[in-house]
Each structure stands twice: as structure tokens, then as C-alpha cells.
Scaffold this active site. Structure first.
Site, PDB file in Angstrom:
ATOM      1  N   ASP A   3       0.879  -1.173   0.000  1.00 36.93           N
ATOM      2  CA  ASP A   3       0.000   0.000   0.000  1.00 36.93           C
ATOM      3  C   ASP A   3       0.919   1.226   0.000  1.00 36.93           C
ATOM      4  OD1 ASP A   3      -2.090   1.722  -0.037  1.00 36.93           O
ATOM      5  OD2 ASP A   3      -3.121   0.884   1.696  1.00 36.93           O
TER       6      ASP A   3
HETATM    7  C1  BGC Z   1      -4.961   3.401   0.096  1.00 37.04           C
HETATM    8  C2  BGC Z   1      -5.069   2.426  -1.068  1.00 37.04           C
HETATM    9  C3  BGC Z   1      -4.826   3.165  -2.372  1.00 37.04           C
HETATM   10  C4  BGC Z   1      -3.481   3.870  -2.303  1.00 37.04           C
HETATM   11  C5  BGC Z   1      -3.179   4.669  -3.538  1.00 37.04           C
HETATM   12  C6  BGC Z   1      -3.687   4.199   0.064  1.00 37.04           C
HETATM   13  O1  BGC Z   1      -3.704   5.205   1.032  1.00 37.04           O
HETATM   14  O2  BGC Z   1      -5.027   2.675   1.314  1.00 37.04           O
HETATM   15  O3  BGC Z   1      -6.326   1.814  -1.075  1.00 37.04           O
HETATM   16  O4  BGC Z   1      -4.890   2.278  -3.444  1.00 37.04           O
HETATM   17  O5  BGC Z   1      -3.493   4.764  -1.213  1.00 37.04           O
HETATM   18  O6  BGC Z   1      -3.981   5.796  -3.612  1.00 37.04           O
END
Ligand code: BGC
Length: 787
Positions: A262
Site C-alpha cells: 500500500d
Molecule cells: C490506500 C489504497 C490506495 C493507495 C493509492 C492508500 O492510502 O489505502 O487503497 O490504493 O493509497 O492511492
């Protein structure tokens, strides 16, 4: 449909990995900017483009086309997560418009895998229009508590529904040339201290509830990537957990894709790589340096690094081969899909006296109250937020379907100050008198609609309950239209004529809602979570949100309806519930497999009939229970479902098959799934609390199971195991000079002892049997039983 190209042969990949320098390996395993993987120009390795999100493509023009060093630039990243979707223009002006489909908590209410597949296919078409290779979704965490800030993105409180729905979304994406990123793996069920909190989950709850949805998708749909989560799980940062990312995901489930972190979720880069987290997103200089150093100084084993590189190269090959030409999507056509999806997902929760569907010919005046009618709430806030290509205005759609002969009047129902709101509420209540229908649009607080924080309450936004109460006091024809991320409480539920739940239904919500209100579409959505009567009834109430850095999942496997059923607590609306304008009858349940062993399927069939006046679709749900189990099990668990469209009077035969594996519980002692000998209660329901047919079968494992014994195991446990019985009978016969028959009777005589077998034998038979001798017998028994 494009077929997934075959993976490049391993030797070919190995040669290409060997051509990379150490520094290039660190690059390949790290993002470039915010949304790309790293291109290695020298070797002709292109970059992959990935972007959010699960229900609409969010293409940031400045971050992608502007080549901004988004990865270095935390402000840019946080700006999106921290801005509310309802301030759309300010937040997302720099984004390419894309269709905003119904959000996860809405679309799963369709319980329709064909709808899920269509969602995946439509999202893939939009990704391809923007040359995006990987979409960062679907997000499939279990909705442990309705307070969870990302509940609007996720599908359900149940892992079978979650897994089967998500598998179809992934197939829809990948069949059309775009990779999925199944997220957030695992147990990221709250936004409270989201990057540090330690989710403490028992082995059974982990396997049977929180991991099962992921397992079903990985086995069925083979996602190209899985995204590790931000949190800790049982003490270990998930992005650095070798058990989770390697032993389980790859070893046990056979995942052969890339694990992506993530965004900024990795804390110790070399440890994450060693654990199986291949790609670190987004670009980050210090983490990349740490990786490059660990590769160069050999502290990361070369085969681990090379294997991760090979997986990245295989992903790049696969994505590029599947991509095809960049073709614009047809926004009008996609809007129409979004409308059909929303209409298939809206849940009719109450319809007293059949007020709905509205019959224009019988109406003179409709009163519409609330800002949501002109400024609809269509999505949650966070990384998934999409800049829609269009937005249906519910008031316009209602007026259109009501026709010229009906007066459609709109009032705001609220103001900027408490005094103003009181005046507007009184005004709306006055206007409600004599109206033929009163449609009131309500929602939850805009500050509590998404990522980055959990909700603090299950109540509606300030003033909305009072508005409904005032309207209900003035009129018996109030229809409440809800837009909310997850369950809400409804103190007024018994006082209104109808309740229509839209959740966050996407950009075509207005049209879809009008279709439902006027009966152009017969509602067929059903809840994918339980709605509690009050927050105190929710399963996690006593342990949520946790403290001292720990989310204690104290309710164990009893999540959602499993809890309400076991505790005999009546929910406001149960899991699986939703009304229709027609009625359905269930009959003639046949259990084709009255006894079943490992490797077989439980097969059942029943007849479903539309017994009402209009065409409609029914979601039939198969629940199983295990009343003779020796472990704690839910009263019923969803194991299958089918949605069928039937004309009035039409009848169909529905067949469902459940693999024996899905009947197992996770035996934490043995660390494996286990089919238990015993009765299987079979129930078919229109909801988890509306069981229409019941039957029975038996699970009959090919070999009975005997748990391992220890020197302090009680005699009852020893006597239950025939191998153990034989060993001890032989031992007693020899030691005490007994006949086999006498030894058997002597051993049986120890049954009443609650002491361990060693103590019991000495005490009952006045012996001084050495501990080592008994320990050796136990070891022999365990080895023989396990074999
Ligand atoms: C989120 C993800 C997301 C990623 C990119 C993170 O903060 O938890 O779900 O895909 O950011 O935006």
C-alpha cells in the site's frame, strides 16, 4: 475477451533477471513517481501504470502526465485522502472524468456476479482508454463494524459473498486486459491509527472470516497483484510478514503474481522484500536506497531478490501483452451501465401499504425534501473518489418519470443555522400535509464518509432524524431515501411508509432511484451487512476501536449476522434482507447428497416461483449449520446464493453445489481445515432471518479425526482414539499380566478420571509407571494417528 497470455518461461525470465545490475533490481522493485513501476530503458523494460480505484478510475493528470515526483510528495497524496468527496470540484479538478459506478457497499447488494463482472469489464475499458495497466482494487476487507471508515468501499460482512463477488470483478477486469490489485491484505478493518494498529485475530476468525474472501478470489480469479495493507496483524507489519505473503498466499493458495505495498506502507524495505512484498509503491528514495544496499551487501539473499524481479518482469510482460490499443470509452453507454448497476443494487427496506411503486396516474402532488435531491451523495471520500463524467439529479429524474400531470415540489428541509433549520423543517412538514407522496433525502455527516477516519456514530447527519420525524407526524406517505456508507440506525423506522437504501450508488443514482420509485425497475437488492437496532448491539462493540495500539477482534468468528444469530439479538434489518414489488415462493428442496466426504460437493436443488403481479429478481441464499459440532460454530453461515429473474407466474429450478471444503472449520490445533463428522442443517432463505426451506445431510469424513494426545490428556480423549486404546491395552496387559479382555476393561474403567493418562494409570492401578515410558507410547500413538 482477451485471453491472459501464457507466462514467460522461467529460464527466459532468469536470463533477463541476470542481465539486471543490482541497482536496476532495486529500481525494478520500486515505483517511479506516484503511479508507475520503474522502466529500465537500457533493457527495454517498460513501466506499468496503475491507479485507483475500485468503483471508478481516478487518473490524476498532474501526477501522471506531469510526471510529478508524487512519491516524494506526501502532501499531494494526502490531499486526496483527506479531502471530502462532496467538495468534488476543489479536490478533483485535476482528474480525468471517469464513470463513478456504485461503491462497494452499494453494488454488492445486487448479489449478482454478472453485475460484478460487468463492473470489472467497464472499469477495464476506462483503464484502457487512459492506458492504465493495473487498477488498485477491488478492496475486499470484511466490514467488521459499521463504523469502519472504508466500509463504503468494501462488499460485505460475509466472506463467501465478498469473495465470490470480488472474483467476478477481478475476472471482468483481467479478461479485458487490466490487472487487479486485491487489497488490503489483511485485517485492515478500521482507520484508527491505520498504519500502526495491530489487529489481533484468532486463527479461526482469521481463516474463516478475514482471509477467506481473499483465498476465494486468489484461487478462483488469479489476480495479477495483491496489495499488502498498512496495519500490523498479530504483531507483524503485514508488508513484512513472511507467513502472510509467502507461506500462506503463495505456498498454500498458489498465488503467482506480484505483491504490491500500500502507498508508503512499507516501513523496513529489506524485511518487506524478504517477506514477499515485491513492489514498493510509490517511489521513495530512502526505501529504494535501503533496498539497493541490502542487495549489494548480500544481506538479502540473491534468490529472493531475483525471484521478486522475475515476478515483476512476468507482470510487465503479461500487462503489456494484454493491453491492446488505447480506445476511448463511450461515456453515455457507461453511464447507462452505471444506472442499471445502481438499480440492481438499491435495497427496498420498507414499503408499508404498498406506497411504492408510485403510480403517476393516481398522484397530484409529490413533495421532495432535502439537499440530496438536487445535490446527490453518490460516493465516499478517499483514494477511491472519482470525478464523474455526469451526475443524474434525482429531482429531475423524479419529475421526468412522474410526468407533466404531477406537481413535483422541492423544499430544502434544512438551513445554515439551527433556527433556520427549525423553520425549514416546519415548512416542509406543513407542505407534507396533503401531498400524495413525501420523498425525503437524508445522509450521514459528510465528515464521516470515508478513508482516513472511522465514523463516530451510526446516526444520520445532524437534523435529519428530526426532519423525518416531523414529516412522518404530518404525513403517512413518507418515503425515506438513504445515502450512507454503511449501516445507520433509524429511530423513526416504524413511523414512515417506505425506506429506500441507496448507500453510495454512483453517478447514475438519480435515474436508478427514479426507476425504483416508479417501478420501471423492480427492486432486487439485498443487504450485505446486518443493520443493528443500536450501536450497543454490534458485535465489536466491547472491543472496538481497541487501545494501546491493539485492535482486539474479541468477537472472534462471530462477525455480522453470525453474532446477531448466536446472541439471539434482533437486528433492525437482517443480513440478506430486501423487499420486492412481487413475491416469491420456495418449494421442493432436494438434497442430492445426503452424505458427503472430503472432496465431494453438497448438492441441493429447489424450486423458485414468482407468485406476484410483476417481473422481478430474487436473491435466494443457502445457509448451512453444524449443530453437532464440537467447536463453537455460527447457527448458520452463507455458503451459496443465486439471483434469478422471473416473470409473473414463472417457476425455475435452482441448483447449488458447495464443496466439502467450504463446510470445514479451521482446526487451530492442527493448523488445517477440517470436515467434522456430523449433521449438516441446510436452510434456504430470502434473508438470514427469513428461512423458507430446511433440510439435512451428514458430513462423513473418510477417516475420523483424533486430536494429538499428550501425557496429561484425559482418559476420555485417549479412549476415543482406537489407536491409543490398542496401545494402552497392550501396555497394561504386559505390565500387569492381564488378558487382552481384562486390559480392555481396566482401561475403560479409567474413563471417569479428570487427571491426565499418566497420573490416572498410576493412581488407579497403584503403579509407579515411568513418565518416559508413557511419553514414548503417546509419541507412537500420535505418529500412527497422523500417518
Ligand atoms: C490506500 C489504497 C490506495 C493507495 C493509492 C492508500 O492510502 O489505502 O487503497 O490504493 O493509497 O492511492
Amino acid at each position: 475477451m482477451t485471453d491472459t497470455p501464457p507466462a514467460a518461461p522461467a529460464t527466459h525470465l532468469a536470463q533477463r533477471v541476470a542481465a539486471l545490475t543490482d541497482a536496476e533490481k532495486a529500481e525494478l522493485l520500486t515505483g517511479q513517481g506516484m503511479w508507475r513501476s520503474h522502466a529500465i530503458g537500457r533493457l527495454g523494460i517498460p513501466a506499468l501504470l496503475m491507479t485507483d480505484g475500485a468503483y471508478g478510475v481516478r487518473y490524476s493528470i498532474s501526477q501522471i502526465d506531469g510526471q510529478q515526483q508524487g512519491g516524494q510528495d506526501l502532501d499531494q497524496f494526502l490531499a486526496v485522502v483527506n479531502t471530502r468527496a462532496r467538495d468534488m470540484k476543489a479536490a478533483f479538478g485535476n482528474t480525468k472524468p471517469a464513470t463513478c459506478y456504485p461503491n462497494g457497499s452499494a453494488i454488492a447488494c445486487s448479489w449478482d456476479v454478472a453485475t460484478a463482472y460487468q463492473l470489472g469489464a467497464s472499469l477495464a475499458a476506462e483503464c484502457r482508454a487512459f492506458d492504465v495497466n493495473i487498477l488498485l482494487g477491488p478492496g475486499i476487507n470484511i466490514r467488521r463494524t459499521p463504523l469502519g471508515g472504508r466500509g463504503y468501499e468494501y462488499y460485505a460482512e460475509d466472506p463467501v459473498l465478498t469473495g465470490d463477488f470480488a472474483a467476478a470483478v477481478v475476472e471482468g477486469l483481467q479478461d479485458h486486459g487490466v490487472g487487479a490489485s486485491l487489497k488490503h491484505f489483511a485485517c485492515n478493518n478500521s482507520e484508527i491509527e491505520r498504519t500502526t494498529m495491530d489487529s489481533r485475530v484468532s486463527p479461526r476468525a482469521l481463516r474463516e472470516i478475514y482471509l477467506l474472501g481473499f483465498e476465494r478470489v486468489v484461487r478462483k480469479a488469479r489476480p495479477w497483484t495483491v496489495m499488502s495493507s498498512y496495519n500490523r496483524l498479530n504483531g507483524m507489519q503485514t508488508a513484512q510478514d513472511p507467513w502472510l505473503l509467502t507461506e500462506l498466499l503463495r505456498g498454500e493458495w498458489g498465488f503467482d503474481g506480484v505483491v504490491v505495498s500500500d502507498w508508503h506502507g512499507i516501513k523496513d524495505r529489506p524485511a518487506a522484500l524478504a517477506a514477499g512484498n515485491d513492489l514498493d509503491m510509490p517511489q521513495n528514495a530512502s526505501r529504494q536506497r535501503a533496498l539497493a544496499e541490502a542487495i549489494a551487501d548480500g544481506s538479502l539473499p540473491a534468490e529472493v531478490v531475483n525471484q521478486a524481479c522475475a515476478r515483476m518482469l512476468a507482470l510487465v510482460d503479461k500487462a503489456k501483452a494484454a493491453a491492446g490499443p488505447v480506445v476511448p470509452f463511450d461515456a453515455a453507454e457507461h453511464h447507462a451501465h452505471a444506472r442499471a448497476m445502481a438499480a440492481a443494487s438499491i435495497v427496498l427496506l420498507r414499503n408499508e401499504g404498498g406506497l411504492l411503486p408510485l403510480q403517476p396516474a393516481a398522484l397530484r402532488r409529490i413533495l421532495v425534501v432535502g439537499d440530496g435531491a438536487v445535490n446527490p451523495v453518490i460516493q465516499g471520500s478517499g483514494s477511491a473518489t472519482t470525478l464523474p463524467t455526469a451526475r443524474d439529479i434525482p429531482l429531475d429524474e423524479i419529475a421526468r418519470q412522474a410526468g407533466a400531470g404531477v406537481i413535483v415540489q422541492h423544499l430544502p428541509g434544512h438551513g445554515d443555522t439551527p433556527e433556520e433549520t427549525a423553520a425549514r423543517t416546519a415548512e416542509a412538514a406543513k407542505a407534507a400535509e396533503g401531498a400524495d407522496a413525501v420523498l425525503v433525502f437524508v445522509t450521514t455527516d459528510a465528515a464521516e464518509d470515508g478513508e482516513g477516519a472511522d465514523r463516530r456514530t451510526l446516526a444520520l447527519a445532524r437534523g435529519h432524524d428530526a426532519l423525518i420525524e416531523a414529516l412522518a407526524a404530518a404525513s403517512g406517505k413518507v418515503v425515506v431515501v438513504l445515502a450512507n456508507p454503511d449501516a445507520v440506525v433509524m429511530p423513526w423506522a416504524g413511523k414512515v411508509a417506505a425506506i429506500v437504501e441507496t448507500f453510495f450508488a454512483g453517478q447514475a443514482m438519480g435515474g436508478a432511484l427514479a426507476d425504483i420509485l416508479f417501478g420501471a425497475v423492480n427492486p432486487s437488492g439485498k443487504l450485505t451487512v446486518s443493520f443493528p437496532a443500536r450501536i450497543e448491539d454490534t458485535p465489536a462493540y466491547l472491543s472496538y476501536p481497541g487501545e494501546a495500539g491493539v485492535h482486539e477482534y474479541a468477537e472472534g468468528i462471530f462477525v455480522g449476522y453470525r453474532y446477531y444469530d448466536k446472541r439471539a439479538i434482533a437486528p433492525l434489518f437482517p443480513f440478506g434482507f430486501g423487499l420486492s414489488y412481487t413475491s416469491f415462493a420456495y418449494s421442493d428442496l432436494e438434497v442430492a447428497t445426503p452424505a458427503l466426504a472430503e472432496g465431494e460437493d453438497l448438492r441441493i436443488a429447489f424450486t423458485l416461483a414468482n407468485t406476484g403481479p410483476v417481473a422481478g429478481a430474487e436473491v435466494a441464499q443457502l445457509y448451512l449449520g453444524f449443530p453437532e459440532s464440537r467447536v463453537q460454530r455460527p447457527l448458520r453461515e452463507l455458503k451459496g446464493f443465486a439471483k434469478r429473474m422471473l416473470a409473473p407466474g414463472e417457476t425455475t429450478r435452482v441448483e447449488l453445489a458447495v464443496p466439502a471444503r467450504d463446510l470445514c472449520f479451521f482446526d487451530a490445533e492442527a493448523g488445517r481445515w477440517r470436515l467434522e463428522e456430523g449433521a449438516i442443517a441446510i436452510e434456504l432463505g430470502a434473508s438470514s432471518r427469513d428461512i423458507r426451506l430446511a433440510g439435512a445431510a451428514r458430513a462423513q469424513p473418510a477417516r475420523p479425526h483424533y486430536p494429538p494426545l499428550a501425557i496429561d490428556s484425559q482418559p476420555t480423549k485417549v479412549l476415543a482414539n482406537p489407536v491409543a486404546r490398542a496401545h494402552f491395552e497392550r501396555f497394561l496387559a504386559e505390565k500387569l499380566g492381564l488378558s487382552p479382555d481384562q486390559a480392555a476393561r481396566m482401561l475403560a474403567y479409567t474413563r471417569s478420571s479428570f487427571f491426565g493418562i499418566h497420573t490416572t494409570l498410576n493412581y488407579f492401578f497403584r503403579q509407579d509407571l515411568p513418565r518416559a515410558e508413557i511419553a514414548a507410547i503417546i509419541a507412537a500413538i500420535n505418529a500412527e494417528t497422523a500417518a
